[in-house]
Design a protein around this motif. Structure first.
Motif, mmCIF file in Angstrom:
data_model
loop_
_atom_site.group_PDB
_atom_site.id
_atom_site.type_symbol
_atom_site.label_atom_id
_atom_site.label_comp_id
_atom_site.label_asym_id
_atom_site.label_seq_id
_atom_site.Cartn_x
_atom_site.Cartn_y
_atom_site.Cartn_z
ATOM 1 N N LEU A 93 -3.097 9.145 8.287
ATOM 2 C CA LEU A 93 -3.372 7.948 7.487
ATOM 3 C C LEU A 93 -3.257 8.272 6.001
ATOM 4 O O LEU A 93 -2.684 7.513 5.226
ATOM 5 C CB LEU A 93 -4.777 7.431 7.801
ATOM 6 N N LEU A 94 -3.808 9.411 5.616
ATOM 7 C CA LEU A 94 -3.758 9.826 4.215
ATOM 8 C C LEU A 94 -2.326 10.053 3.746
ATOM 9 O O LEU A 94 -1.900 9.539 2.721
ATOM 10 C CB LEU A 94 -4.522 11.139 4.017
ATOM 11 N N PHE A 96 0.399 9.029 4.869
ATOM 12 C CA PHE A 96 1.227 7.825 4.879
ATOM 13 C C PHE A 96 1.387 7.298 3.455
ATOM 14 O O PHE A 96 2.413 6.725 3.094
ATOM 15 C CB PHE A 96 0.551 6.769 5.761
ATOM 16 N N LEU A 97 0.354 7.506 2.644
ATOM 17 C CA LEU A 97 0.361 6.994 1.281
ATOM 18 C C LEU A 97 1.298 7.757 0.356
ATOM 19 O O LEU A 97 1.902 7.180 -0.528
ATOM 20 C CB LEU A 97 -1.055 7.059 0.691
ATOM 21 N N PHE A 98 1.371 9.079 0.522
ATOM 22 C CA PHE A 98 2.120 9.811 -0.498
ATOM 23 C C PHE A 98 3.353 10.567 -0.020
ATOM 24 O O PHE A 98 4.226 10.875 -0.812
ATOM 25 C CB PHE A 98 1.198 10.742 -1.297
ATOM 26 N N ARG A 101 6.737 9.039 -0.928
ATOM 27 C CA ARG A 101 7.102 9.233 -2.342
ATOM 28 C C ARG A 101 7.624 10.644 -2.567
ATOM 29 O O ARG A 101 8.575 10.851 -3.321
ATOM 30 C CB ARG A 101 5.895 8.968 -3.248
ATOM 31 N N ARG A 284 7.719 7.583 7.357
ATOM 32 C CA ARG A 284 6.660 6.614 7.643
ATOM 33 C C ARG A 284 6.489 6.393 9.134
ATOM 34 O O ARG A 284 5.389 6.370 9.652
ATOM 35 C CB ARG A 284 7.002 5.269 7.003
#
Lengths: 538, 126
Positions: A93-94, A96-98, A101, A284
C-alpha cells in the motif's frame, strides 16, 4: 548426525539441475540488441511485463530465509512472529504511492539504482555515495542469510556432514550451489533469476498449499493445533503467547510492521525488480497482485505452530528454531515430497541471492566505480565491472557464512533493515519535493545510522550480549518499539530542522536534472522520446 | 503519514520544486481543455488540479488497510475463533485479500485520474 534421506536428496538435486540449465539458457530469453549495456545485464533490458515482474518480485522479496525465519519466530514466540503479515500488507500500500514515480524518473533519465536518482535529483555526490554504500552494506548480510537457509535444508537432508567431517566435505554442497549460482548470474544477469523465479514460486505455492491442508489433517485439525500450542505457551508464558500480552509487545508489533514495510522497497534488490518492469502501470498492477504472496507468507507463519503441535524439537534444549520447518516437512511428508519442499527452499535462496548480488553490483558500478573511480567508463566497462563485482559479492557472502557465527549474520541482517530505512527520507521525499537540502538529508541519514546502530548494540538477549534484538524504548512514548523506525523519526526531524536552517542562510543547492513531468512519465510518452534507449527498441 | 500528502501530487503544487527555474515544456498551461471529463476542474482553463476526488479517494483506499493493521488492540484477542483458528490470526489473514481489493480500487481511480490529466495536457498542447 542422521542418515542421508536418499529419495528427498535425489528430488532436490534434480530440481537444482533443472534450474541450473534454465539459468544458463536465460541469457537467450528475450535477448535484446546491446548485450554490453548495463541495462541488459543488470535490469533485464527494462522489459518485463506484469506477470514476469510479479514472479520476479515474489521470487526476490520472499527469500529462503523468510521461509525459515518467519515460522521459526512464530514457533519461538507465538503471536509476535505474525508481524510479517501486517508488514507485507502495509508495504504494498505504501509503495503504491511512490514506486511509480521512481519508475518514471528512472526510465526518463536511465537511472539503474536508487543512488543514481539521488545523484540526479540533488546533484550531490557524497549523498549519492552514502545511499549506495548503505545499500551494499545492507544487502551483503542478506545474501549471507540465503546461504544459511540452504544450510538449514542440507542439515535436515543429512548431507551437512557430521560434526567430525572436515570443513571442506561439510560445506561442499554449499560450494557447489553457489558456484553454479555465480556462474549463471555472471553470464545471464537478471534474466536468470527472472526465469528461475517461475519454478521457485510455483514450487513454493504447491508446497505451502499441500502443507496447510495435509499437515493439519495428520495433526488432527487446526482446532487441535491451536489448542496444543495455546497449552504450550501457558506452560512457557515468558517465551510468548497466542496474543500480544502487554503494551510493549503491541507497540513492537505495530512499529516492526510499519518500519519493515517502509524498509522493504528501499533495499536495492527490490528496486532492481521494480525498475526492470516495462511500464509505470506494470508497477502499479503488481502492487495489487503482490498480496497473493503475503497470503502465502501468513500461511507459512502458521507452519511454526504446526511444528510446535507436532512436537518438533520438544525436550531438546539446544534445538534451533530455524530447523523447525525443515524438520516438520521431513517428519510429515513422504520422502519424495520432502525433496520437493526442500527444493522450493533451496531455489528460494538462489533467486534472491542472484538479484541481490546484481543489485549490489549495479550500485558499486554506477555510484562508486563510474562516479568516483573512472568517470569515462563506457557502458561496456560498466557491464564488465558489474559482472565481476557480482562474483565478488557472492564470494564475500560465502566467506562470511563459513568464517563467522551464524548469529552474526542474523544480527547484521537486523541491522541491515535498520540501515536501509535511513535512506527513506532522501529517496522518497525526493520523489515528491526538492524542499529538503542535501546536507540536511546527509546529516539526517548519519543521525539515524548512528542512533540505530548504537541502540541495537545495547540490546542483549540470552544468546548474545549485543545486537540481541530490534526493539528498544521509544523516547517520549516509553514503550518498546522497532529501533529502525525510531531512528527514522530522528532522521526525519534532523533533516527537516537543518533544511529550515540551511534555507534560511541560503546555503547553495546542487543542480536538479529532473523536471516535474519526469515523475509521471509513462512508457510511450513524450518524456521518453529522448530518454536513453538501451532497451530492445523493437 | 508523510507520504499521503504526496499522493496529492505535491510536485504539482509546490512552486519551489523547480527552484532553478527551467520552465518545463511538458506541462503546458493552455486554456482550452476540450475534455475536462469528470474531474470537475474548477480553475478556468487550468489543467487538472493537483487534488482531485480520484486522488483523495485513492489515498483513502490505501490508508484504510494501513490503519486497520496498525490498530493492534482492535484484533489482539482469541475470540471469536474461526474453525479453531483464533481471531488474531484469521482476522489478519483476511486483511490480505481485503488490502488487495483496496489497492485495485486505488489503481482504477489513479488510472482514471492519469487519463484525465493526459487528455488535458494533450488537449492543451495541440
Amino acid at each position: 548426525m542422521k542418515d542421508v534421506n536418499v529419495p528427498a536428496l535425489v528430488v532436490f538435486v534434480l530440481f537444482f539441475a533443472l534450474v541450473t540449465v534454465m539459468g544458463f539458457l536465460a541469457s537467450r530469453w528475450r535477448r535484446a540488441g546491446d548485450a554490453a549495456h548495463l541495462d541488459e545485464w543488470g535490469l533485464g533490458g527494462r522489459s518485463f511485463g506484469t506477470w514476469v515482474t510479479w514472479f520476479l518480485l515474489g521470487g526476490d522479496l520472499y527469500t529462503a530465509y523468510t521461509f525459515i525465519a518467519v515460522p521459526a519466530l512464530v514457533y519461538a514466540t507465538g503471536a509476535g512472529g505474525f508481524f510479517a503479515v501486517p508488514y507485507t500488507i502495509i508495504a504494498y500500500l505504501l509503495v503504491f504511492l511512490f514506486l511509480p514515480r521512481l519508475w518514471s524518473v528512472s526510465r526518463v533519465h536511465g537511472y539503474v539504482t536508487p543512488a543514481d536518482f539521488v545523484r540526479g535529483r540533488y546533484g550531490s555526490r557524497p549523498l549519492s555515495l552514502v545511499i549506495a554504500l548503505t545499500g551494499i552494506l545492507a544487502t551483503m548480510p542478506y545474501i549471507a542469510l540465503q546461504l544459511v537457509g540452504i544450510q538449514a535444508v542440507l542439515d535436515v537432508l543429512g548431507v551437512g556432514g557430521g560434526e567430525n567431517a572436515n570443513w571442506f566435505v561439510k560445506d561442499l554442497p554449499l560450494f557447489i550451489a553457489f558456484g553454479v549460482l555465480a556462474a549463471y548470474t555472471y553470464s545471464s544477469g537478471l534474466r536468470a533469476p527472472a526465469l528461475i523465479a517461475f519454478v521457485k514460486d510455483a514450487l513454493v505455492y504447491i508446497v505451502i498449499i499441500v502443507a496447510v491442508i495435509y499437515i493439519p489433517i495428520r495433526l488432527g485439525g487446526y482446532g487441535h493445533i491451536f489448542d496444543t500450542v495455546s497449552e504450550h505457551f501457558k506452560q512457557a508464558p515468558k517465551a510468548g503467547g497466542m496474543t500480544l500480552t502487554d503494551d510493549n509487545k503491541k507497540w513492537t508489533y505495530a512499529t516492526l510492521g510499519l518500519g519493515s514495510a517502509m524498509a522493504l522497497f528501499m533495499y536495492p534488490h527490490s528496486v532492481t525488480g521494480v525498475l526492470a518492469s516495462k511500464s509505470r502501470n506494470t508497477v502499479r498492477r503488481n502492487m495489487a497482485i503482490m498480496p497473493a504472496y503475503s497470503l502465502m507468507l501468513g500461511l507459512l507463519a502458521l507452519l511454526g505452530f504446526m511444528a510446535l503441535a507436532a512436537g518438533i524439537g520438544k525436550g531438546d534444549k539446544g534445538f534451533n528454531p530455524q530447523l523447525s520447518v525443515p524438520q516438520l516437512f521431513a517428519n510429515m511428508f513422504p520422502d519424495w515430497f520432502t525433496g520437493v519442499a526442500f527444493a522450493a527452499i533451496g531455489i528460494g535462496a538462489l533467486v534472491p541471492a542472484a538479484i541481490m548480488s546484481i543489485a549490489a553490483a549495479n550500485l558499486f558500478t554506477r555510484n562508486v566505480y563510474k562516479e568516483w573511480l573512472k568517470p569515462a567508463a563506457t557502458s561496456a566497462d560498466e557491464t564488465r565491472v558489474a559482472k565481476l563485482v557480482s562474483l565478488l559479492v557472492k564470494v564475500g557472502a560465502l566467506v562470511f557464512v563459513l568464517g563467522m557465527d551464524k548469529q552474526a549474520a542474523i544480527n547484521l541482517q537486523l541491522l541491515g533493515g535498520l540501515w536501509i530505512l535511513q535512506t527513506f527520507v532522501a529517496i522518497v521525499a525526493g520523489l515528491f519535493t526538492r524542499w529538503f537540502h542535501h546536507w540536511a538529508l546527509f546529516a539526517g541519514w548519519a543521525a539515524g545510522m548512528v542512533y540505530g546502530t548504537w541502540q541495537a548494540y545495547n540490546i542483549s538477549n540470552p544468546k548474545t550480549t549485543h545486537f540481541g534484538g530490534n526493539a528498544a524504548e521509544i523516547p517520549g512514548i516509553g514503550h518498546l518499539g522497532y529501533i529502525g523506525l525510531t531512528a527514522f523519526a530522528l532522521n526525519l526531524v534532523v533533516a527537516v530542522a537543518l533544511t529550515l536552517v540551511l534555507r534560511a542562510v541560503k546555503a547553495p543547492v546542487g543542480p536538479d536534472e529532473t523536471r516535474p513531468a519526469d515523475y509521471s512519465a509513462e512508457a510511450g510518452d513524450d518524456e521518453l522520446k529522448n530518454a536513453p534507449e538501451p532497451v530492445a527498441a523493437h | 503519514m508523510v507520504l499521503l500528502g504526496g499522493l496529492a501530487g505535491a510536485q504539482d503544487v509546490l512552486p519551489g520544486c523547480g527552484a532553478d527555474g527551467e520552465p518545463s515544456g511538458a506541462e503546458p498551461k493552455m486554456p482550452s481543455d476540450p475534455d475536462p471529463t469528470d474531474t470537475g476542474a474548477p480553475g478556468p482553463g487550468a489543467a487538472v488540479p493537483a487534488v482531485t476526488p480520484e486522488r483523495v479517494l485513492a489515498a483513502l483506499a490505501l490508508l484504510v488497510p494501513i490503519v486497520a493493521m496498525l490498530w493492534v488492540p482492535s484484533y489482539n484477542k482469541n475470540d471469536p475463533a474461526l474453525a479453531g483458528i483464533p481471531f488474531f490470526y484469521w482476522y489478519q489473514l483476511l486483511w490480505v485479500p481485503a488490502s488487495a481489493v483496496f489497492t485495485v480500487a486505488a489503481y482504477l481511480l489513479i488510472n482514471r485520474d492519469e487519463k484525465a490529466r493526459k487528455a488535458a495536457r494533450n488537449g492543451g498542447a495541440r
